[in-house]
Design an enzyme around this catalytic site. Structure first.
Site: not given
Length: 393
Positions: A107, A114, A180, A182, A214, A218, A221, A234, A238, A339
């Site tokens: 990844d 970002h 996420e 992607e 993904d 948080r 992480q 993570k 996925t 975000e």
């Protein structure tokens, strides 16, 4: 023989022809191609047993000339209304499965928008980008065994969490579960240990592209990532879309990357960029919340693959590498909820609720399309996932 009906507004015309693995009530998993609202059984249509299997890997390993030839054969059958009747299935009557066996999973972190957003959030008194960011595509190795197909329920992960007010961490379900958005790229033809793939060899090795979500915990992480980076926050899941859009279909979507300054080192330079003009829509519980901007991605997938192998690392059929979160310069183009809500300080409206991170029962759907060769758009379908409660505490 049968004609395949393709609605005028379909994103799955003969300029697309994405591959997937499907099953029916009468037959086991095998490879098919989506055309309009139908699925063509390739083993039955082409009389080729390589498609009578539950994975695209054997076909992908045959290489680009074979990919071109099969695409030509499928196109000719459809245009001649010559698809065998027993090879044609209504999309609503089939089950879709993982389209390929994931060999390795990498990844990346290829969106400057970002990276700058997270840098401002986590290091407000420092430069948002780390010194290496504009010199190489930053990435990490993920867990191939937790890549799942769209529609698979996502179990809320548990792990260690520590907020600033705590002196020691505690353990429990993630309270800050995120997405996420992607794009992912699938290697068809690998390379042995000790060799490299340069960016202009990308199309010889990469078979196609998928949508990726993904999922990210948080809080887990944030506590674990120093100093070695993402791990348990993570690796729990996925999600990818069930249809693999061939890179052959994405030629009309090729564009240049944004200006790369400083100029990349020679091993990352492309004669013609594989950056892509792709539109993305994100829905949270049926409400559109974002349209991330893939065309703004700083690093192209060809540069990512070159970086993966520059040290001589081998690549294998079924390797999946993802772009990292896709974000644009505007708030409505951000590809993660951390975000969009600015680390939970600016909730967004989801129907009658103001929300920050994912709750149990929430569902996220990501759809993607790109320009096609006929002037209309080609689709990737969707990647869908619903959050269910943690199984333990």
């Amino acid at each position: 023989m049968t004609a395949v009906l393709i609605p005028n507004d379909s994103e799955f015309g003969i300029d697309n022809l994405p591959y997937g693995v499907f099953s029916t009530a009468e037959a086991a998993e095998r490879v098919g191609v989506r055309v309009g609202d139908s699925v063509v059984d390739l083993a039955a249509a082409l009389g080729d047993t390589i498609f009578d299997t539950a994975s695209l890997n054997p076909f992908m390993a045959q290489g680009r000339n074979r990919w071109i030839d099969v695409r030509r054969q499928i196109t000719e059958l459809i245009e001649a209304d010559a698809v065998p009747a027993n090879a044609l299935h209504d999309l609503g009557t089939v089950n879709l499965h993982m389209p390929f066996e994931v060999a390795d999973y990498v990844d990346f972190y290829a969106s400057e928008h970002h990276a700058r957003n997270l840098g401002r959030l986590f290091r407000p008194d420092s430069e948002p980008l780390m010194p290496n960011w504009k010199h190489l595509p930053v990435g990490y190795h993920g867990r191939a065994g937790t890549v799942v197909v769209s529609g698979t329920e996502i179990i809320r992960p548990s792990g260690q969490r520590k907020v600033p007010a705590q002196s020691v961490p505690d353990f429990g379900p993630s309270r800050r579960l995120d997405i996420e958005v992607e794009m992912g790229f699938v290697v068809g033809v690998g390379t042995p240990l000790g060799t490299r793939i340069n960016p202009d060899q990308f199309a010889e090795h990469v078979f196609g592209a998928v949508i990726v979500n993904d999922w990210s915990a948080r809080d887990i992480q944030a506590w674990e990532y120093v100093p070695l980076g993402p791990f348990l926050g993570k690796s729990f899941a996925t999600s990818i879309s069930p249809w693999v859009v061939p890179m052959l279909a994405l030629e009309p979507a090729r564009i240049d990357t944004p200006l790369q300054d400083p100029r990349p080192l020679p091993y990352l330079r492309e004669q013609r960029s594989w950056a892509l003009d792709i539109d993305i829509v994100v829905e949270w519980n049926g409400h559109e919340v974002s349209r991330p901007l893939y065309s703004a991605m700083y690093w192209s997938p060809a540069q990512m693959l070159a970086h993966i192998t520059i040290n001589g690392a081998s690549s294998r059929t079924g390797d999946l590498f993802a772009s990292g979160t896709v974000s644009g310069p505007e708030q409505e183009q951000r590809g993660s909820f951390i975000e969009l809500t600015w680390d939970g300080t600016e909730p967004i409206a989801i129907g009658d609720d103001n929300r920050t991170f994912l709750q149990d029962g929430d569902e996220v759907v990501i759809t993607v399309s790109a320009p096609g060769s006929t002037g209309r758009r080609i689709g990737f379908g969707e990647v869908r996932g619903r959050i269910v409660a943690s199984k333990s505490s």
